[in-house]
Design a protein around this motif. Structure first.
Motif, mmCIF file in Angstrom:
data_model
loop_
_atom_site.group_PDB
_atom_site.id
_atom_site.type_symbol
_atom_site.label_atom_id
_atom_site.label_comp_id
_atom_site.label_asym_id
_atom_site.label_seq_id
_atom_site.Cartn_x
_atom_site.Cartn_y
_atom_site.Cartn_z
ATOM 1 N N LEU A 100 0.828 -1.214 0.000
ATOM 2 C CA LEU A 100 0.000 0.000 0.000
ATOM 3 C C LEU A 100 0.859 1.260 0.000
ATOM 4 O O LEU A 100 0.587 2.217 -0.725
ATOM 5 N N GLY A 101 1.905 1.255 0.806
ATOM 6 C CA GLY A 101 2.775 2.423 0.895
ATOM 7 C C GLY A 101 3.510 2.707 -0.402
ATOM 8 O O GLY A 101 3.538 3.844 -0.876
ATOM 9 N N VAL A 102 4.095 1.678 -0.996
ATOM 10 C CA VAL A 102 4.835 1.863 -2.247
ATOM 11 C C VAL A 102 3.874 2.267 -3.364
ATOM 12 O O VAL A 102 4.191 3.140 -4.182
ATOM 13 N N ALA A 103 2.690 1.665 -3.390
ATOM 14 C CA ALA A 103 1.704 2.026 -4.424
ATOM 15 C C ALA A 103 1.277 3.483 -4.275
ATOM 16 O O ALA A 103 1.196 4.216 -5.263
ATOM 17 N N ALA A 104 1.024 3.918 -3.051
ATOM 18 C CA ALA A 104 0.623 5.314 -2.824
ATOM 19 C C ALA A 104 1.755 6.255 -3.232
ATOM 20 O O ALA A 104 1.519 7.303 -3.843
ATOM 21 N N TRP A 105 2.988 5.884 -2.914
ATOM 22 C CA TRP A 105 4.148 6.712 -3.240
ATOM 23 C C TRP A 105 4.300 6.858 -4.755
ATOM 24 O O TRP A 105 4.536 7.946 -5.271
ATOM 25 N N CYS A 106 4.149 5.741 -5.460
ATOM 26 C CA CYS A 106 4.434 5.718 -6.900
ATOM 27 C C CYS A 106 3.254 6.158 -7.771
ATOM 28 O O CYS A 106 3.384 6.209 -8.991
ATOM 29 N N THR A 107 2.118 6.475 -7.176
ATOM 30 C CA THR A 107 0.973 6.949 -7.974
ATOM 31 C C THR A 107 0.641 8.400 -7.665
ATOM 32 O O THR A 107 -0.458 8.862 -7.973
ATOM 33 N N SER A 108 1.585 9.109 -7.084
ATOM 34 C CA SER A 108 1.335 10.517 -6.762
ATOM 35 C C SER A 108 1.817 11.418 -7.892
ATOM 36 O O SER A 108 2.677 11.036 -8.692
ATOM 37 N N SER A 109 1.287 12.604 -7.953
ATOM 38 C CA SER A 109 1.693 13.572 -8.985
ATOM 39 C C SER A 109 3.160 13.947 -8.831
ATOM 40 O O SER A 109 3.848 14.146 -9.827
ATOM 41 N N ARG A 110 3.631 14.072 -7.590
ATOM 42 C CA ARG A 110 5.046 14.412 -7.372
ATOM 43 C C ARG A 110 5.954 13.326 -7.929
ATOM 44 O O ARG A 110 7.016 13.603 -8.473
ATOM 45 N N TYR A 111 5.550 12.076 -7.782
ATOM 46 C CA TYR A 111 6.371 10.984 -8.310
ATOM 47 C C TYR A 111 6.359 11.027 -9.840
ATOM 48 O O TYR A 111 7.400 10.909 -10.486
ATOM 49 N N TRP A 112 5.181 11.202 -10.421
ATOM 50 C CA TRP A 112 5.093 11.243 -11.886
ATOM 51 C C TRP A 112 5.892 12.413 -12.440
ATOM 52 O O TRP A 112 6.470 12.317 -13.514
ATOM 53 N N ALA A 113 5.930 13.525 -11.714
ATOM 54 C CA ALA A 113 6.710 14.680 -12.165
ATOM 55 C C ALA A 113 8.208 14.355 -12.180
ATOM 56 O O ALA A 113 8.965 14.925 -12.966
ATOM 57 N N SER A 114 8.642 13.439 -11.325
ATOM 58 C CA SER A 114 10.059 13.078 -11.289
ATOM 59 C C SER A 114 10.450 12.143 -12.430
ATOM 60 O O SER A 114 11.634 11.988 -12.733
ATOM 61 N N MET A 115 9.466 11.551 -13.067
ATOM 62 C CA MET A 115 9.727 10.557 -14.109
ATOM 63 C C MET A 115 9.964 11.241 -15.459
ATOM 64 O O MET A 115 9.109 11.244 -16.330
ATOM 65 N N VAL A 116 11.132 11.823 -15.619
ATOM 66 C CA VAL A 116 11.500 12.459 -16.881
ATOM 67 C C VAL A 116 12.531 11.568 -17.578
ATOM 68 O O VAL A 116 13.289 10.841 -16.921
ATOM 69 N N GLU A 117 12.557 11.649 -18.885
ATOM 70 C CA GLU A 117 13.440 10.788 -19.669
ATOM 71 C C GLU A 117 14.900 10.939 -19.220
ATOM 72 O O GLU A 117 15.379 12.052 -18.973
ATOM 73 N N ASN A 118 15.571 9.815 -19.093
ATOM 74 C CA ASN A 118 16.982 9.704 -18.704
ATOM 75 C C ASN A 118 17.267 10.080 -17.246
ATOM 76 O O ASN A 118 18.434 10.180 -16.867
ATOM 77 N N ALA A 119 16.231 10.280 -16.445
ATOM 78 C CA ALA A 119 16.454 10.525 -15.014
ATOM 79 C C ALA A 119 16.933 9.217 -14.382
ATOM 80 O O ALA A 119 16.458 8.138 -14.746
ATOM 81 N N PRO A 120 17.856 9.276 -13.439
ATOM 82 C CA PRO A 120 18.346 8.031 -12.826
ATOM 83 C C PRO A 120 17.288 7.412 -11.914
ATOM 84 O O PRO A 120 16.584 8.112 -11.196
ATOM 85 N N ARG A 121 17.189 6.109 -11.967
ATOM 86 C CA ARG A 121 16.320 5.358 -11.053
ATOM 87 C C ARG A 121 17.188 4.914 -9.876
ATOM 88 O O ARG A 121 18.313 4.439 -10.069
ATOM 89 N N LEU A 122 16.677 5.088 -8.662
ATOM 90 C CA LEU A 122 17.475 4.808 -7.466
ATOM 91 C C LEU A 122 16.992 3.561 -6.740
ATOM 92 O O LEU A 122 15.792 3.277 -6.702
ATOM 93 N N ASP A 123 17.941 2.864 -6.113
ATOM 94 C CA ASP A 123 17.582 1.744 -5.255
ATOM 95 C C ASP A 123 17.342 2.277 -3.837
ATOM 96 O O ASP A 123 17.357 3.495 -3.617
ATOM 97 N N LEU A 124 17.134 1.386 -2.884
ATOM 98 C CA LEU A 124 16.822 1.813 -1.516
ATOM 99 C C LEU A 124 17.936 2.634 -0.876
ATOM 100 O O LEU A 124 17.678 3.480 -0.022
ATOM 101 N N ASN A 125 19.168 2.416 -1.302
ATOM 102 C CA ASN A 125 20.304 3.142 -0.729
ATOM 103 C C ASN A 125 20.613 4.430 -1.463
ATOM 104 O O ASN A 125 21.590 5.105 -1.143
#
Length: 180
Positions: A100-125
């Motif tokens: 539930l937490g990860v789904a809520a985090w990844c379906t927010s407008s702020r998260y979608w705004a961060s998803m720009v082409e060639n942006a780095p994807r980060l792991d937990l660290n």
């Protein structure tokens, strides 16, 4: 979450941080309320919603992957949920709460705004483990536009409902007369 709840959360986190550092927590200034206006004490917002609780714990243990607002969100590694599942005991969450937490985090407008082409994807660290593709960036942009459209429709429905006063439905006089 309302502004009052966010302010309360901020103050509580500051106090916890100061206690962890051995400082005496300062008392937050609160607006004075008359007793009759004061709302009854309710459960803390993060205790009411398992998704909010999960996000709070993810932010506490993995601050680089789950930054606290106002810092911008960052694109997460594909499969981040599987990585986070390895830390359920550390987080003190059930698998359902984590989902539930990860789904809520990844379906927010702020998260979608961060998803720009060639942006780095980060792991937990907070380490870069990939990049956002053009297709993923386009999908995020479409999702953000869809969510904005839904919010606008919801807001216009509320406005229409506020303008109309609740009245009994109009009754046709001819339909009420008994047939002879």
């Amino acid at each position: 979450m309302g502004f009052e709840q966010l302010a309360e959360l901020r103050d509580r986190l500051r106090a916890e941080k100061q206690q962890a550092q051995g400082e005496r927590p300062e008392r937050p200034e609160r607006p004075k309320q008359r007793k009759r206006d004061a709302a009854p004490q309710q459960a803390k917002p993060r205790e009411q919603d398992p998704a909010v609780e999960a996000i709070w714990r993810l932010q506490k243990h993995f601050p680089l992957a789950f930054p606290v607002n106002p810092a911008p969100k960052v694109p997460l590694k594909e499969g981040i949920l599987k990585d986070a599942e390895q830390h359920l005991a550390l987080l003190g969450l059930s698998l359902e709460q984590l989902k539930l937490g990860v789904a809520a985090w990844c379906t927010s407008s702020r998260y979608w705004a961060s998803m720009v082409e060639n942006a780095p994807r980060l792991d937990l660290n907070g380490q870069a483990v990939g990049t956002v593709t053009a297709g993923q960036a386009l999908h995020a942009k479409q999702q953000a536009a869809r969510k904005r459209g839904q919010a606008r429709r919801k807001q216009s429905k509320r406005k229409e409902g506020a303008k109309e006063s609740p009245q009994a439905p109009a009754v046709d006089a001819e339909a009420q007369q008994p047939a002879s």
